[in-house]
Design a protein around this motif. Structure first.
Motif, mmCIF file in Angstrom:
data_model
loop_
_atom_site.group_PDB
_atom_site.id
_atom_site.type_symbol
_atom_site.label_atom_id
_atom_site.label_comp_id
_atom_site.label_asym_id
_atom_site.label_seq_id
_atom_site.Cartn_x
_atom_site.Cartn_y
_atom_site.Cartn_z
ATOM 1 N N GLY A 296 -16.535 92.227 -18.577
ATOM 2 C CA GLY A 296 -15.487 93.145 -18.142
ATOM 3 C C GLY A 296 -14.453 93.359 -19.235
ATOM 4 O O GLY A 296 -14.309 92.531 -20.137
ATOM 5 N N PRO A 297 -13.703 94.448 -19.190
ATOM 6 C CA PRO A 297 -12.754 94.788 -20.262
ATOM 7 C C PRO A 297 -11.525 93.894 -20.329
ATOM 8 O O PRO A 297 -10.817 93.907 -21.335
ATOM 9 C CB PRO A 297 -12.363 96.230 -19.922
ATOM 10 C CG PRO A 297 -12.549 96.328 -18.442
ATOM 11 C CD PRO A 297 -13.743 95.472 -18.135
ATOM 12 N N ARG A 298 -11.247 93.119 -19.273
ATOM 13 C CA ARG A 298 -10.057 92.284 -19.252
ATOM 14 C C ARG A 298 -10.336 90.823 -19.628
ATOM 15 O O ARG A 298 -9.404 90.022 -19.725
ATOM 16 C CB ARG A 298 -9.421 92.302 -17.847
ATOM 17 C CG ARG A 298 -8.906 93.654 -17.422
ATOM 18 C CD ARG A 298 -8.407 93.598 -15.977
ATOM 19 N NE ARG A 298 -7.903 94.887 -15.549
ATOM 20 C CZ ARG A 298 -6.639 95.277 -15.670
ATOM 21 N NH1 ARG A 298 -5.758 94.457 -16.202
ATOM 22 N NH2 ARG A 298 -6.254 96.467 -15.260
ATOM 23 N N HIS A 299 -11.600 90.482 -19.811
ATOM 24 C CA HIS A 299 -11.940 89.082 -20.088
ATOM 25 C C HIS A 299 -11.381 88.661 -21.454
ATOM 26 O O HIS A 299 -11.380 89.446 -22.408
ATOM 27 C CB HIS A 299 -13.452 88.896 -20.070
ATOM 28 C CG HIS A 299 -13.881 87.460 -20.049
ATOM 29 N ND1 HIS A 299 -13.944 86.685 -21.183
ATOM 30 C CD2 HIS A 299 -14.244 86.654 -19.015
ATOM 31 C CE1 HIS A 299 -14.339 85.465 -20.861
ATOM 32 N NE2 HIS A 299 -14.534 85.422 -19.561
ATOM 33 N N TYR B 25 -3.518 98.568 -28.766
ATOM 34 C CA TYR B 25 -2.741 98.963 -27.595
ATOM 35 C C TYR B 25 -3.432 98.471 -26.316
ATOM 36 O O TYR B 25 -2.780 97.977 -25.392
ATOM 37 C CB TYR B 25 -2.580 100.481 -27.550
ATOM 38 C CG TYR B 25 -1.889 100.967 -26.286
ATOM 39 C CD1 TYR B 25 -0.510 100.880 -26.143
ATOM 40 C CD2 TYR B 25 -2.643 101.476 -25.226
ATOM 41 C CE1 TYR B 25 0.117 101.300 -24.975
ATOM 42 C CE2 TYR B 25 -2.029 101.897 -24.055
ATOM 43 C CZ TYR B 25 -0.652 101.811 -23.934
ATOM 44 O OH TYR B 25 -0.045 102.224 -22.781
ATOM 45 N N HIS B 26 -4.765 98.607 -26.286
ATOM 46 C CA HIS B 26 -5.526 98.153 -25.126
ATOM 47 C C HIS B 26 -5.379 96.643 -24.952
ATOM 48 O O HIS B 26 -5.197 96.151 -23.827
ATOM 49 C CB HIS B 26 -6.996 98.527 -25.272
ATOM 50 C CG HIS B 26 -7.844 98.102 -24.104
ATOM 51 N ND1 HIS B 26 -7.890 98.807 -22.934
ATOM 52 C CD2 HIS B 26 -8.650 97.020 -23.931
ATOM 53 C CE1 HIS B 26 -8.700 98.198 -22.078
ATOM 54 N NE2 HIS B 26 -9.174 97.107 -22.664
ATOM 55 N N VAL B 27 -5.452 95.910 -26.064
ATOM 56 C CA VAL B 27 -5.320 94.454 -26.003
ATOM 57 C C VAL B 27 -3.945 94.070 -25.469
ATOM 58 O O VAL B 27 -3.814 93.205 -24.595
ATOM 59 C CB VAL B 27 -5.557 93.820 -27.394
ATOM 60 C CG1 VAL B 27 -5.199 92.340 -27.371
ATOM 61 C CG2 VAL B 27 -7.005 94.002 -27.818
ATOM 62 N N ARG B 28 -2.902 94.706 -25.982
ATOM 63 C CA ARG B 28 -1.543 94.388 -25.528
ATOM 64 C C ARG B 28 -1.364 94.704 -24.051
ATOM 65 O O ARG B 28 -0.699 93.968 -23.314
ATOM 66 C CB ARG B 28 -0.517 95.153 -26.356
ATOM 67 C CG ARG B 28 -0.339 94.642 -27.777
ATOM 68 C CD ARG B 28 0.915 95.211 -28.412
ATOM 69 N NE ARG B 28 0.871 96.665 -28.473
ATOM 70 C CZ ARG B 28 0.370 97.363 -29.487
ATOM 71 N NH1 ARG B 28 -0.153 96.701 -30.523
ATOM 72 N NH2 ARG B 28 0.365 98.672 -29.482
ATOM 73 N N SER B 29 -1.971 95.791 -23.618
ATOM 74 C CA SER B 29 -1.818 96.184 -22.221
ATOM 75 C C SER B 29 -2.556 95.254 -21.274
ATOM 76 O O SER B 29 -2.208 95.138 -20.100
ATOM 77 C CB SER B 29 -2.315 97.627 -22.015
ATOM 78 O OG SER B 29 -3.718 97.701 -22.205
ATOM 79 N N MET B 30 -3.587 94.618 -21.771
ATOM 80 C CA MET B 30 -4.372 93.712 -20.934
ATOM 81 C C MET B 30 -3.836 92.277 -20.961
ATOM 82 O O MET B 30 -4.249 91.437 -20.183
ATOM 83 C CB MET B 30 -5.843 93.699 -21.393
ATOM 84 C CG MET B 30 -6.570 94.995 -21.137
ATOM 85 S SD MET B 30 -6.714 95.327 -19.369
ATOM 86 C CE MET B 30 -7.586 96.905 -19.415
ATOM 87 N N GLY B 31 -2.949 91.994 -21.878
ATOM 88 C CA GLY B 31 -2.390 90.649 -21.948
ATOM 89 C C GLY B 31 -2.709 89.978 -23.267
ATOM 90 O O GLY B 31 -3.423 90.512 -24.118
ATOM 91 N N LYS B 32 -2.182 88.799 -23.437
ATOM 92 C CA LYS B 32 -2.341 88.041 -24.674
ATOM 93 C C LYS B 32 -3.787 87.665 -24.898
ATOM 94 O O LYS B 32 -4.483 87.274 -23.975
ATOM 95 C CB LYS B 32 -1.479 86.776 -24.604
ATOM 96 C CG LYS B 32 -1.465 85.977 -25.902
ATOM 97 C CD LYS B 32 -0.552 84.778 -25.750
ATOM 98 C CE LYS B 32 -0.542 83.960 -27.032
ATOM 99 N NZ LYS B 32 0.338 82.772 -26.920
#
Length: 329
Positions: free
Chosen positions: A279-282, A310-317
């Motif tokens: 998944g994209p948030r893992h 930007y995607h990484v920052r939006s999904m969390g550390k």
């Protein structure tokens, strides 16, 4: 560990042998390198408890067999070998060493110094004392055992186990040149005897590639990783953990060679697999995304790098914990 047919001494699994990333391995293809099986803390605790239970079981069996047959009977030596293996896996290396010294000395006296079981007992002892920090003695033992290879042939399981241990001992002792030479010989032997797709061949190939990479020969390592990747994609599929591990190491080699575009191309493939599987948030997906963004930026593609970051920052550390199961959610 299952007993080798016709053997008194059991091959000790060297669970800390080197592999793709860390230097881990085993004399058996059934064992998976620790960098390919990221255990959670709970799984590690369960495994240790199982190891201690096995120690108790093997000890009880040894007491009975030794009482019935005596201390030098082949079946007693087999039970001792099992017990030592259990102690090793429970990380009680001191106790394992004491038993293995007895098995080795007794095998040499009863079976002879050039018997395959004596050779294997010598190698088991070398593995264990290496884990106790006695690297010089481990190298000396492994070198002594390797001199007997002509009596059995390079295809002998005892000889291949010895050579694998000698390569590791040489590497840890700082003699990387000897380690690479030994691994090259093992790789060529297994290619001929087992074929290029056999798990044991790939295992040795991975060890050789890791040694080359660690010594800075990234070009030679790249060639081996590409060859290994083709085999694993064909035999295991693109989503298998070993395939993904090989791809990640290949990308690292390419980056060291200055081929940031090539590294990015491989990382794009990894990212697609991880998006599907995790998944994209893992955390692992995000970590791969961050590494890809870094390579793209180095290559001059700031636009796509910004988008990924930007995607990484939006999904969390980005998580970098190594104790999370590779395909766990």
């Amino acid at each position: 560990m299952p007993r080798r047919r016709g053997s008194t001494v059991l091959a000790l699994p060297d669970a800390f042998r080197k592999s793709v990333v860390s230097r881990n391995s085993a004399s058996s293809s059934s064992l998976v390198s620790l960098d390919e099986r990221h255990l959670t803390a709970k799984q590690s605790q369960i495994r240790l408890e199982e190891a201690h239970a096995e120690v108790a079981r093997c000890k009880a069996e040894l007491i009975k067999v030794k009482s019935d047959l005596g201390p030098t009977n082949p079946d007693t030596l087999t039970s001792m070998s099992k017990y030592a293996t259990a102690l090793f896996q429970a990380t009680d290396y001191k106790a394992a060493e004491e038993i293995q010294r007895y098995v080795f000395d007794t095998s040499a006296r009863v079976l002879g110094g050039q018997h395959p079981d004596t050779l294997l007992a010598m190698d088991n002892l070398a593995v264990t004392i290496r884990h106790r920090g006695k690297r010089r003695e481990a190298v000396e033992l492994a070198q002594t055992a390797s001199k007997l290879k002509h009596a059995f042939g390079m295809d002998s399981p005892s000889v291949t186990a010895v050579f694998g241990n000698l390569a590791t001992s040489s590497y840890l002792g700082g003699d990387t040149k000897s380690a690479i030479e030994i691994e090259q010989q093992l790789f060529e032997t297994r290619q001929k005897s087992l074929g290029p797709d056999h798990p044991d061949t790939l295992h040795v190939m991975s060890n050789l590639a890791a040694s080359l990479k660690d010594t800075g020969d990234y070009r030679a390592a790249e060639g081996l990783y590409r060859e290994m990747l083709q085999v694993r994609q064909r035999t295991l599929g693109p989503h298998d953990v070993k395939t993904i591990t090989t791809m990640k190491t290949l990308a690292a080699c390419l980056k060291q060679l200055g081929d940031t575009q090539g590294a990015a191309d491989v990382q794009f493939q990894i990212l697609e697999v991880e998006k599907q599987k995790l998944g994209p948030r893992h955390p692992r997906t995000l970590n791969t995304m961050q590494q890809l963004a870094s390579n793209l930026r180095e290559h001059g593609d700031a636009s796509r790098a910004d988008e990924l970051e930007y995607h990484v920052r939006s999904m969390g550390k980005v998580a970098t914990r190594e104790d999370q199961a590779f395909y766990g959610r």
